[in-house]
Scaffold this motif. Sequence first.
Motif, mmCIF file in Angstrom:
data_model
loop_
_atom_site.group_PDB
_atom_site.id
_atom_site.type_symbol
_atom_site.label_atom_id
_atom_site.label_comp_id
_atom_site.label_asym_id
_atom_site.label_seq_id
_atom_site.Cartn_x
_atom_site.Cartn_y
_atom_site.Cartn_z
ATOM 1 N N LEU A 29 15.813 -7.754 12.097
ATOM 2 C CA LEU A 29 16.880 -7.860 11.105
ATOM 3 C C LEU A 29 18.113 -8.496 11.730
ATOM 4 O O LEU A 29 18.347 -8.359 12.933
ATOM 5 C CB LEU A 29 17.245 -6.479 10.544
ATOM 6 N N LYS A 30 18.879 -9.188 10.905
ATOM 7 C CA LYS A 30 20.155 -9.731 11.376
ATOM 8 C C LYS A 30 21.217 -9.521 10.308
ATOM 9 O O LYS A 30 20.928 -9.500 9.109
ATOM 10 C CB LYS A 30 20.028 -11.210 11.740
ATOM 11 N N TYR A 31 22.447 -9.363 10.777
ATOM 12 C CA TYR A 31 23.589 -9.093 9.906
ATOM 13 C C TYR A 31 24.473 -10.329 9.849
ATOM 14 O O TYR A 31 24.882 -10.860 10.887
ATOM 15 C CB TYR A 31 24.363 -7.891 10.449
ATOM 16 N N SER A 32 24.754 -10.806 8.623
ATOM 17 C CA SER A 32 25.628 -11.954 8.437
ATOM 18 C C SER A 32 26.966 -11.474 7.881
ATOM 19 O O SER A 32 27.038 -10.969 6.757
ATOM 20 C CB SER A 32 24.993 -12.960 7.469
ATOM 21 N N THR A 33 28.019 -11.640 8.681
ATOM 22 C CA THR A 33 29.349 -11.255 8.212
ATOM 23 C C THR A 33 29.841 -12.212 7.131
ATOM 24 O O THR A 33 30.559 -11.805 6.216
ATOM 25 C CB THR A 33 30.342 -11.235 9.385
ATOM 26 N N GLU A 34 29.463 -13.491 7.229
ATOM 27 C CA GLU A 34 29.910 -14.478 6.249
ATOM 28 C C GLU A 34 29.313 -14.201 4.872
ATOM 29 O O GLU A 34 30.006 -14.255 3.857
ATOM 30 C CB GLU A 34 29.536 -15.888 6.710
ATOM 31 N N ASP A 35 28.014 -13.914 4.838
ATOM 32 C CA ASP A 35 27.335 -13.679 3.559
ATOM 33 C C ASP A 35 27.431 -12.229 3.115
ATOM 34 O O ASP A 35 27.068 -11.904 1.980
ATOM 35 C CB ASP A 35 25.854 -14.061 3.662
ATOM 36 N N GLN A 36 27.871 -11.336 4.028
ATOM 37 C CA GLN A 36 27.886 -9.902 3.742
ATOM 38 C C GLN A 36 26.508 -9.449 3.267
ATOM 39 O O GLN A 36 26.335 -8.889 2.172
ATOM 40 C CB GLN A 36 28.964 -9.563 2.723
ATOM 41 N N ALA A 37 25.531 -9.725 4.137
ATOM 42 C CA ALA A 37 24.140 -9.410 3.793
ATOM 43 C C ALA A 37 23.342 -9.186 5.072
ATOM 44 O O ALA A 37 23.747 -9.594 6.164
ATOM 45 C CB ALA A 37 23.517 -10.532 2.977
ATOM 46 N N ILE A 38 22.195 -8.526 4.912
ATOM 47 C CA ILE A 38 21.233 -8.339 5.996
ATOM 48 C C ILE A 38 19.985 -9.146 5.647
ATOM 49 O O ILE A 38 19.488 -9.085 4.515
ATOM 50 C CB ILE A 38 20.887 -6.858 6.184
ATOM 51 N N TYR A 39 19.486 -9.893 6.631
ATOM 52 C CA TYR A 39 18.360 -10.791 6.415
ATOM 53 C C TYR A 39 17.176 -10.423 7.316
ATOM 54 O O TYR A 39 17.344 -9.786 8.363
ATOM 55 C CB TYR A 39 18.758 -12.235 6.737
ATOM 56 N N PHE A 40 15.983 -10.875 6.917
ATOM 57 C CA PHE A 40 14.845 -10.895 7.823
ATOM 58 C C PHE A 40 15.144 -11.878 8.949
ATOM 59 O O PHE A 40 15.831 -12.885 8.760
ATOM 60 C CB PHE A 40 13.573 -11.351 7.107
ATOM 61 N N ASP A 41 14.592 -11.615 10.130
ATOM 62 C CA ASP A 41 14.793 -12.502 11.278
ATOM 63 C C ASP A 41 13.557 -12.443 12.167
ATOM 64 O O ASP A 41 12.955 -11.385 12.337
ATOM 65 C CB ASP A 41 16.039 -12.075 12.060
ATOM 66 N N GLN A 42 13.171 -13.602 12.709
ATOM 67 C CA GLN A 42 12.000 -13.689 13.597
ATOM 68 C C GLN A 42 10.756 -13.108 12.902
ATOM 69 O O GLN A 42 10.090 -12.213 13.425
ATOM 70 C CB GLN A 42 12.261 -12.962 14.915
ATOM 71 N N ILE A 43 10.448 -13.629 11.736
ATOM 72 C CA ILE A 43 9.339 -13.121 10.931
ATOM 73 C C ILE A 43 8.008 -13.532 11.527
ATOM 74 O O ILE A 43 7.815 -14.676 11.940
ATOM 75 C CB ILE A 43 9.443 -13.650 9.485
ATOM 76 N N ASP A 44 7.094 -12.600 11.549
ATOM 77 C CA ASP A 44 5.732 -12.867 12.017
ATOM 78 C C ASP A 44 4.770 -12.375 10.935
ATOM 79 O O ASP A 44 4.687 -11.182 10.660
ATOM 80 C CB ASP A 44 5.465 -12.141 13.336
ATOM 81 N N PHE A 45 4.042 -13.300 10.294
ATOM 82 C CA PHE A 45 3.113 -12.940 9.233
ATOM 83 C C PHE A 45 1.893 -12.227 9.781
ATOM 84 O O PHE A 45 1.355 -12.589 10.825
ATOM 85 C CB PHE A 45 2.629 -14.174 8.466
ATOM 86 N N MET A 46 1.444 -11.224 9.059
ATOM 87 C CA MET A 46 0.132 -10.658 9.295
ATOM 88 C C MET A 46 -0.825 -11.118 8.196
ATOM 89 O O MET A 46 -1.987 -11.401 8.426
ATOM 90 C CB MET A 46 0.197 -9.129 9.321
ATOM 91 N N GLU A 47 -0.247 -11.237 6.972
ATOM 92 C CA GLU A 47 -1.051 -11.701 5.854
ATOM 93 C C GLU A 47 -0.148 -12.169 4.723
ATOM 94 O O GLU A 47 0.867 -11.542 4.433
ATOM 95 C CB GLU A 47 -1.957 -10.575 5.350
ATOM 96 N N ALA A 48 -0.500 -13.289 4.110
ATOM 97 C CA ALA A 48 0.154 -13.784 2.899
ATOM 98 C C ALA A 48 -0.964 -14.274 1.992
ATOM 99 O O ALA A 48 -1.500 -15.360 2.182
ATOM 100 C CB ALA A 48 1.132 -14.901 3.219
ATOM 101 N N ARG A 49 -1.301 -13.475 1.019
ATOM 102 C CA ARG A 49 -2.517 -13.727 0.250
ATOM 103 C C ARG A 49 -2.200 -13.987 -1.213
ATOM 104 O O ARG A 49 -1.450 -13.252 -1.847
ATOM 105 C CB ARG A 49 -3.450 -12.514 0.354
ATOM 106 N N ILE A 50 -2.805 -15.040 -1.740
ATOM 107 C CA ILE A 50 -2.766 -15.338 -3.170
ATOM 108 C C ILE A 50 -4.181 -15.203 -3.717
ATOM 109 O O ILE A 50 -5.134 -15.677 -3.097
ATOM 110 C CB ILE A 50 -2.257 -16.765 -3.449
ATOM 111 N N ASP A 51 -4.316 -14.578 -4.859
ATOM 112 C CA ASP A 51 -5.644 -14.400 -5.450
ATOM 113 C C ASP A 51 -6.051 -15.645 -6.222
ATOM 114 O O ASP A 51 -6.039 -15.703 -7.448
ATOM 115 C CB ASP A 51 -5.651 -13.184 -6.387
ATOM 116 N N LEU A 52 -6.402 -16.680 -5.475
ATOM 117 C CA LEU A 52 -6.890 -17.919 -6.082
ATOM 118 C C LEU A 52 -8.409 -17.906 -6.100
ATOM 119 O O LEU A 52 -9.046 -17.596 -5.087
ATOM 120 C CB LEU A 52 -6.395 -19.137 -5.295
#
Length: 235
Positions: free
Chosen positions: A138-161
């Motif tokens: 996680l990372k904190y942005s003072t400019e956006d006043q928000a918390i974001y995902f950071d250094q994301i590592d996928f385990m699975e991203a699945r679409i039912d096609l």
Amino acid sequence: MLKHVLPGTGCQKLPAGQMPWLQTGGRQLSGQIRFWVVSFSCGLLVLLLGGCAGNDRETYSQQSFQKMVDAGFLSPQIRSLDMLPVMMVQLYLETPQIFIQGDGKPLMFHINGKVDADVFGGMVTEKLPVQVTGFTQLKYSTEDQAIYFDQIDFMEARIDLEVALFKTMIVDSFQKALLKELAAMPLISLERTPELAATLEALSRNNEEGDIRFDTRDGSLVVEVVPNKKENNSG
């Protein structure tokens, strides 16, 4: 001191201005004042020490942090994934579920949602289920006043096609586009979570030379202030 005895009573009569109940009450009142002064001083000392000891970090359980995500995430989050020339994807994401792993490990997240796909300029599907699971910091942005995902590592991203051809064509492109969107998507808006906003503001104010960092320890999420890189390099 002369003592005057009232006739027929055996009771002593004190000189004017000296009343026994006032003397006794005065001693009791003086003791109560001392008691409250001592109690107030001890309470104030505890508060001061507690504030000094806890001004560089805050700890959240998985449940309490999830409540802040529930309050601070704009759901459904609608994101457009540009995967031209093959397709355009409209993504509708529900509120992420966050799971605390072992000490020092990234957080695990799971997001359910739906997508509709425009392949080669034609809508080929209705909204399809999508499940995204991975690990993140996680990372904190003072400019956006928000918390974001950071250094994301996928385990699975699945679409039912159902069409195998579409799967081979878009899975890799979909994951790359999704990674970019997740990194730009606020996990927690501090405007929607004033209590967390106040905590981060206090941490930053009390430690102006440090940066906010998120870590995991003892089954909890720790938000703390660490020396910034500029300070380390100057030392």
